[in-house]
Design a protein around this motif. Sequence first.
Motif, mmCIF file in Angstrom:
data_model
loop_
_atom_site.group_PDB
_atom_site.id
_atom_site.type_symbol
_atom_site.label_atom_id
_atom_site.label_comp_id
_atom_site.label_asym_id
_atom_site.label_seq_id
_atom_site.Cartn_x
_atom_site.Cartn_y
_atom_site.Cartn_z
ATOM 1 N N ILE A 189 4.011 9.977 -9.274
ATOM 2 C CA ILE A 189 2.809 10.146 -10.603
ATOM 3 C C ILE A 189 2.590 11.545 -10.655
ATOM 4 O O ILE A 189 1.791 12.551 -11.348
ATOM 5 N N THR A 190 1.148 11.800 -9.659
ATOM 6 C CA THR A 190 0.449 13.383 -9.451
ATOM 7 C C THR A 190 1.641 14.635 -8.659
ATOM 8 O O THR A 190 1.079 15.332 -9.397
ATOM 9 N N PHE A 234 1.004 -1.253 0.112
ATOM 10 C CA PHE A 234 -0.160 -0.304 0.032
ATOM 11 C C PHE A 234 1.283 0.650 -0.337
ATOM 12 O O PHE A 234 0.731 2.198 -1.024
ATOM 13 N N ILE A 257 3.847 5.244 -5.706
ATOM 14 C CA ILE A 257 4.232 6.106 -6.769
ATOM 15 C C ILE A 257 2.641 6.726 -7.991
ATOM 16 O O ILE A 257 3.396 7.429 -8.520
ATOM 17 N N GLY A 258 2.212 6.704 -6.689
ATOM 18 C CA GLY A 258 1.045 7.524 -6.834
ATOM 19 C C GLY A 258 1.003 8.660 -7.090
ATOM 20 O O GLY A 258 1.202 9.625 -8.096
ATOM 21 N N LEU A 259 2.087 8.898 -6.075
ATOM 22 C CA LEU A 259 2.142 10.455 -5.531
ATOM 23 C C LEU A 259 3.453 10.864 -6.381
ATOM 24 O O LEU A 259 3.436 11.933 -7.093
ATOM 25 N N GLY A 319 2.402 1.907 -3.526
ATOM 26 C CA GLY A 319 0.816 1.932 -4.504
ATOM 27 C C GLY A 319 0.723 3.439 -3.878
ATOM 28 O O GLY A 319 0.947 4.630 -5.303
ATOM 29 N N VAL A 320 1.029 3.359 -2.962
ATOM 30 C CA VAL A 320 0.911 5.665 -2.307
ATOM 31 C C VAL A 320 2.093 6.417 -3.024
ATOM 32 O O VAL A 320 1.804 7.771 -3.971
#
Lengths: 105, 270
Positions: B25-26, B15, B21-23, B18-19
């Motif tokens: 990206i954003t 998790f 990776i998300g950050l 994943g967070v």
Amino acid sequence: MGIFSGLVYGWLIDPVEYVDTSPKSLRIDYQTDIVLMVASIYSQEQDIRLASERLSLFGQSDLGRLLTESLAYAERMHFTAQDITNIKLLKEAVSTIRLQGENQP
Amino acid sequence: MIRLMGRVILIMMMFTIGVGIGLVITWGVMPVRLVDTAPGTLQKTEKDWYRVLIAEDYLVTADKDRARARLLVLDNNGAWVALSDQVNRRAWNRDVEGDALTKLDSDLSNNVAVIPQPTVNQITPLLSTATNTLSTTLLFTNQVVTPLPIYTLVITSSTTPSPFVLLGSTPACIDGQTPPILEITIVDSLGKPREGIVIVVSSSETTERIITGLKSGIASGVADTIMQPGVKYTITLEGRSSIPEVFMASECRSSSGDTFSGGWSVKIQY
């Protein structure tokens, strides 16, 4: 799940905040107004060096595009003939200066 | 038990990764794109540069209304304070810029008291249907016994933006005007023209933002845009909540009997 949470947090809950933006990111109507002001001052001063300096925050490489887009916007929005003429004269002067710069050895 | 703990730790690690990776990206790879910003978001030094341009243009054109509209676009609230502050800070590069700023500050300072600020509304609108939830009332009461007027300031505020009010609209049938023009006049509750108001004119194809008082050659408080025949245009005011007004190019008839597409002249109370 983790990636999704990260995306939601980064794009929606706490996106990158831009408060100190640059003139390059301004909407075309505001950019055109800046060009119009510079063109108006140039029409009086006839000093292309100062005019280029005033527009330097937009970056020299983008100056031609900026002037072209501003002129198109001014014509599309039916600016007064005087305003359009001023922008055209500035655009021509900047083009001439750039051509001279390119032709110099 | 150990196996369960291991799974929980694994899930938590996945998790967290994943967070992360998300950050990445954003915030890094695909951050919120920054386009179409307004001058109000510029850096302080660039706002200074913008004000210098406004002042130097004012020296050339002597167009006070336009300069005022531009300053309001730059600093919606506190435009005059920001101008005076820049003069006090001597934030300019050349003397001629300082002279221009000082002149503009001086010329505008006499009018500040009568310029309605964007967030100020008279409590009694021109149309009784309007209800302002964000309102400031400035009452001027001339008393007989004292020669000086008494100014009473009553401020009430709410987070709900005030609606705008369509005061009137008339077809603008000007023979030979091609293409038709949608002309919008913004006034305050006293009927005085308002400069620096952003009007959003949208159709199914385009969205234009036009600003009152910014374009030369037309009256202060007025902005205009072109209309395409057969296209519906909705008008809203930025920061105002109201039902959008819809317009289409009007049908006009010339003196010779020919029909042509005309524009509209619209008056709105801010």
